[in-house]
Design a protein around this motif. Sequence first.
Motif, PDB file in Angstrom:
ATOM      1  N   ALA A   1       0.710  -1.295   0.077  1.00 57.38           N
ATOM      2  CA  ALA A   1      -0.002   0.100   0.243  1.00 57.38           C
ATOM      3  C   ALA A   1       0.901   1.097  -0.061  1.00 57.38           C
ATOM      4  N   THR A   2       2.101   1.257   0.453  1.00 57.11           N
ATOM      5  CA  THR A   2       3.026   2.365   0.380  1.00 57.11           C
ATOM      6  C   THR A   2       3.502   2.698  -1.113  1.00 57.11           C
ATOM      7  N   ARG A   3       3.222   1.678  -2.045  1.00 59.16           N
ATOM      8  CA  ARG A   3       3.535   2.352  -3.490  1.00 59.16           C
ATOM      9  C   ARG A   3       2.458   1.628  -4.276  1.00 59.16           C
ATOM     10  N   PRO A   4       1.302   2.412  -4.318  1.00 59.83           N
ATOM     11  CA  PRO A   4       0.033   2.101  -5.059  1.00 59.83           C
ATOM     12  C   PRO A   4       0.452   1.916  -6.515  1.00 59.83           C
ATOM     13  N   ASP A   5       1.360   2.655  -7.029  1.00 57.96           N
ATOM     14  CA  ASP A   5       1.613   2.477  -8.427  1.00 57.96           C
ATOM     15  C   ASP A   5       1.985   0.813  -8.758  1.00 57.96           C
ATOM     16  N   ARG A   6       2.655   0.347  -7.736  1.00 58.52           N
ATOM     17  CA  ARG A   6       2.960  -1.216  -7.995  1.00 58.52           C
ATOM     18  C   ARG A   6       1.875  -2.131  -7.853  1.00 58.52           C
ATOM     19  N   ILE A   7       0.887  -1.731  -6.971  1.00 58.25           N
ATOM     20  CA  ILE A   7      -0.308  -2.512  -7.162  1.00 58.25           C
ATOM     21  C   ILE A   7      -0.888  -2.365  -8.479  1.00 58.25           C
ATOM     22  N   ILE A   8      -0.887  -1.139  -8.933  1.00 59.11           N
ATOM     23  CA  ILE A   8      -1.795  -0.745 -10.367  1.00 59.11           C
ATOM     24  C   ILE A   8      -0.892  -1.854 -11.472  1.00 59.11           C
ATOM     25  N   GLU A   9       0.318  -1.684 -11.255  1.00 60.56           N
ATOM     26  CA  GLU A   9       1.210  -2.263 -12.401  1.00 60.56           C
ATOM     27  C   GLU A   9       1.054  -3.875 -12.356  1.00 60.56           C
ATOM     28  N   ILE A  10       0.633  -4.440 -10.971  1.00 57.75           N
ATOM     29  CA  ILE A  10       0.443  -5.783 -10.820  1.00 57.75           C
ATOM     30  C   ILE A  10      -0.892  -6.218 -11.369  1.00 57.75           C
ATOM     31  N   LYS A  11      -2.018  -5.337 -10.934  1.00 58.44           N
ATOM     32  CA  LYS A  11      -3.177  -5.505 -11.411  1.00 58.44           C
ATOM     33  C   LYS A  11      -3.233  -5.685 -12.943  1.00 58.44           C
ATOM     34  N   LYS A  12      -2.627  -4.844 -13.590  1.00 58.28           N
ATOM     35  CA  LYS A  12      -2.707  -4.631 -15.014  1.00 58.28           C
ATOM     36  C   LYS A  12      -2.207  -6.166 -15.649  1.00 58.28           C
ATOM     37  N   PHE A  13      -1.103  -6.357 -15.102  1.00 61.59           N
ATOM     38  CA  PHE A  13      -0.428  -7.554 -15.520  1.00 61.59           C
ATOM     39  C   PHE A  13      -1.315  -8.823 -15.536  1.00 61.59           C
ATOM     40  N   LEU A  14      -2.066  -9.010 -14.114  1.00 57.80           N
ATOM     41  CA  LEU A  14      -2.885  -9.942 -13.785  1.00 57.80           C
ATOM     42  C   LEU A  14      -4.279 -10.083 -14.841  1.00 57.80           C
ATOM     43  N   PHE A  15      -4.757  -8.774 -15.277  1.00 59.50           N
ATOM     44  CA  PHE A  15      -5.557  -8.760 -16.267  1.00 59.50           C
ATOM     45  C   PHE A  15      -5.164  -9.101 -17.502  1.00 59.50           C
ATOM     46  N   GLU A  16      -4.320  -8.676 -18.019  1.00 58.54           N
ATOM     47  CA  GLU A  16      -3.625  -8.926 -19.388  1.00 58.54           C
ATOM     48  C   GLU A  16      -3.463 -10.481 -19.601  1.00 58.54           C
ATOM     49  N   ASN A  17      -3.271 -11.017 -18.377  1.00 65.52           N
ATOM     50  CA  ASN A  17      -2.700 -12.268 -18.591  1.00 65.52           C
ATOM     51  C   ASN A  17      -3.737 -13.344 -18.038  1.00 65.52           C
ATOM     52  N   ASN A  18      -4.948 -12.810 -17.985  1.00 67.40           N
ATOM     53  CA  ASN A  18      -6.328 -13.393 -17.363  1.00 67.40           C
ATOM     54  C   ASN A  18      -5.939 -14.314 -16.200  1.00 67.40           C
ATOM     55  N   ILE A  19      -5.072 -13.897 -14.918  1.00 68.23           N
ATOM     56  CA  ILE A  19      -4.868 -14.617 -13.859  1.00 68.23           C
ATOM     57  C   ILE A  19      -5.706 -14.028 -12.697  1.00 68.23           C
ATOM     58  N   GLN A  20      -6.320 -15.000 -12.161  1.00 73.43           N
ATOM     59  CA  GLN A  20      -7.037 -14.834 -11.069  1.00 73.43           C
ATOM     60  C   GLN A  20      -6.049 -14.659  -9.696  1.00 73.43           C
ATOM     61  N   ALA A  21      -6.206 -13.831  -9.107  1.00 74.96           N
ATOM     62  CA  ALA A  21      -5.052 -13.668  -7.849  1.00 74.96           C
ATOM     63  C   ALA A  21      -5.643 -12.334  -6.863  1.00 74.96           C
ATOM     64  N   LYS A  22      -5.824 -12.879  -5.677  1.00 79.08           N
ATOM     65  CA  LYS A  22      -6.391 -12.166  -4.682  1.00 79.08           C
ATOM     66  C   LYS A  22      -5.139 -11.116  -4.374  1.00 79.08           C
ATOM     67  N   ILE A  23      -5.256  -9.875  -3.995  1.00 82.08           N
ATOM     68  CA  ILE A  23      -4.065  -8.938  -3.812  1.00 82.08           C
ATOM     69  C   ILE A  23      -4.378  -8.484  -2.199  1.00 82.08           C
ATOM     70  N   PHE A  24      -3.288  -8.754  -1.348  1.00 83.10           N
ATOM     71  CA  PHE A  24      -3.177  -8.231  -0.065  1.00 83.10           C
ATOM     72  C   PHE A  24      -2.081  -7.259   0.234  1.00 83.10           C
ATOM     73  N   SER A  25      -2.611  -6.152   0.932  1.00 85.96           N
ATOM     74  CA  SER A  25      -1.476  -5.016   0.666  1.00 85.96           C
ATOM     75  C   SER A  25      -1.309  -4.550   2.265  1.00 85.96           C
ATOM     76  N   PRO A  26       0.014  -4.825   2.459  1.00 81.30           N
ATOM     77  CA  PRO A  26       0.294  -4.334   3.763  1.00 81.30           C
ATOM     78  C   PRO A  26       1.070  -2.867   3.594  1.00 81.30           C
ATOM     79  N   GLY A  27       1.269  -2.123   4.982  1.00 82.65           N
ATOM     80  CA  GLY A  27       1.751  -0.732   4.742  1.00 82.65           C
ATOM     81  C   GLY A  27       1.014   0.191   5.214  1.00 82.65           C
ATOM     82  N   ILE A  28      -0.290  -0.023   5.475  1.00 81.74           N
ATOM     83  CA  ILE A  28      -1.171   0.846   6.119  1.00 81.74           C
ATOM     84  C   ILE A  28      -0.972   1.325   7.753  1.00 81.74           C
ATOM     85  N   GLY A  29      -1.001   2.538   7.808  1.00 81.38           N
ATOM     86  CA  GLY A  29      -0.948   2.956   9.139  1.00 81.38           C
ATOM     87  C   GLY A  29       0.558   3.388   9.637  1.00 81.38           C
ATOM     88  N   VAL A  30       0.997   2.828  10.381  1.00 80.60           N
ATOM     89  CA  VAL A  30       2.419   3.006  11.127  1.00 80.60           C
ATOM     90  C   VAL A  30       3.479   2.994   9.858  1.00 80.60           C
TER      91      VAL A  30
END
Lengths: 230, 230
Positions: free
Chosen positions: A153-182
């Motif tokens: 969560a500290t680098r949302p651009d990275r999540i966007i990049e990964i989501k794009k790759f998953l979508f383009e390759n038709n891969i189902q995978a849940k994304i869990f994001s640490p980095g919230i808060g402290v």
Amino acid sequence: MNSRIIVALDVTNKPLNWFIDFIDATKNIVAGYKFGLPFLIRYGLEGFMEISKLIDNKHYWIIDFKLADIAPIMINTVNQLVEMGYNTYIAHAFIGLEGGLFELKDFLSKQNSKLVLVASMSHKGSLDIIDKCLLNILEIIKKLKPWGLVAPATRPDRIIEIKKFLFENNIQAKIFSPGIGVQGAAPGTAIRVGADYEIIGRMITLSSNPIKIIEEINKIHREIIGVDHK
Amino acid sequence: MNSRIIVALDVTNKPLNWFIDFIDATKNIVAGYKFGLPFLIRYGLEGFMEISKLIDNKHYWIIDFKLADIAPIMINTVNQLVEMGYNTYIAHAFIGLEGGLFELKDFLSKQNSKLVLVASMSHKGSLDIIDKCLLNILEIIKKLKPWGLVAPATRPDRIIEIKKFLFENNIQAKIFSPGIGVQGAAPGTAIRVGADYEIIGRMITLSSNPIKIIEEINKIHREIIGVDHK
């Protein structure tokens, strides 16, 4: 469970009963719980055994040892926790497939347990090597098809990049994001860019009123996703 | 200690007394012992406490959890083991510096403990990403100056490459090599190309006569290095 929160239970200055009470008090408002090496060191296998009495099918019970060893060692490490019913395990994608993640995923699948791979981490050091290797890591993910991924969560651009790759390759995978808060990211940061769950530790566990914090974060998540966001 | 053998104590089907007897019987013919997550899972902090009574200054007492998390989690993980006197810790170079290895090394240094970084692993999956990033990993090593490195006996070329880099950059770091025995490399493979220690597990611990095996391997090492190899 109508929540996008996974609580990271890395506090180690509490008696074991604290965890049992905490889970009991929060299980209707969070999606799951995550236990790391500090929990193992402090409470041992007996601690996991006690907590396992609370295991149900409605939550994720995530073991986050950041596994990163050869297959026999990783399997020998998670073996007894799998038997207790902990259903989700986090390992590092970077250790590669043969003699490593292939065998781990195979073992977990046979035990109806899920594998989650770290694609990127929340600290700045992740930029030194891990984030430079993102394409290689995504190739591992494409080949292995893990059930879930960890992205910060500290680098949302990275999540966007990964989501794009998953979508383009038709891969189902849940994304869990640490980095919230402290660690610096505001609640909702990762959900907003497409993560499925935010992993939140100290912001909740060190709070004097964890339930209030959880409900506030659930509200933020609902506003982002919409009411019927199951 | 006039031996180049580190025994990896990853057996988990023995009572804790077995380890105490094993260490007592072998301490004059090996350089140290390595404990991983399987040991922690099986014997807990109490197991480490029992073994810690045997800790001396003549051996390496290596904790090999393949640490690969953010700094607060890694420090929280090793904290109590450091206090017990375990003097050497293995982490992955891969996770990078800021918020990761910088803080871990600083913590360990203040406790007179040593950091050993994994530069390459012994399984084939290491080729997928880790070995492709060897130059990046060596840059981390150059910046952090850890006390030791892990590099695999299963791929001696990798050890040669790493030794060359260390020499050219005037970096002092001990090299520890796993992969001997069950994983495929013959005893002496890593020492021959410049590793300082060979990490050997099942070949010794599953043997019906561990002392005989250790003495045979010590002999092989002596023949490679020469008699006065301390």
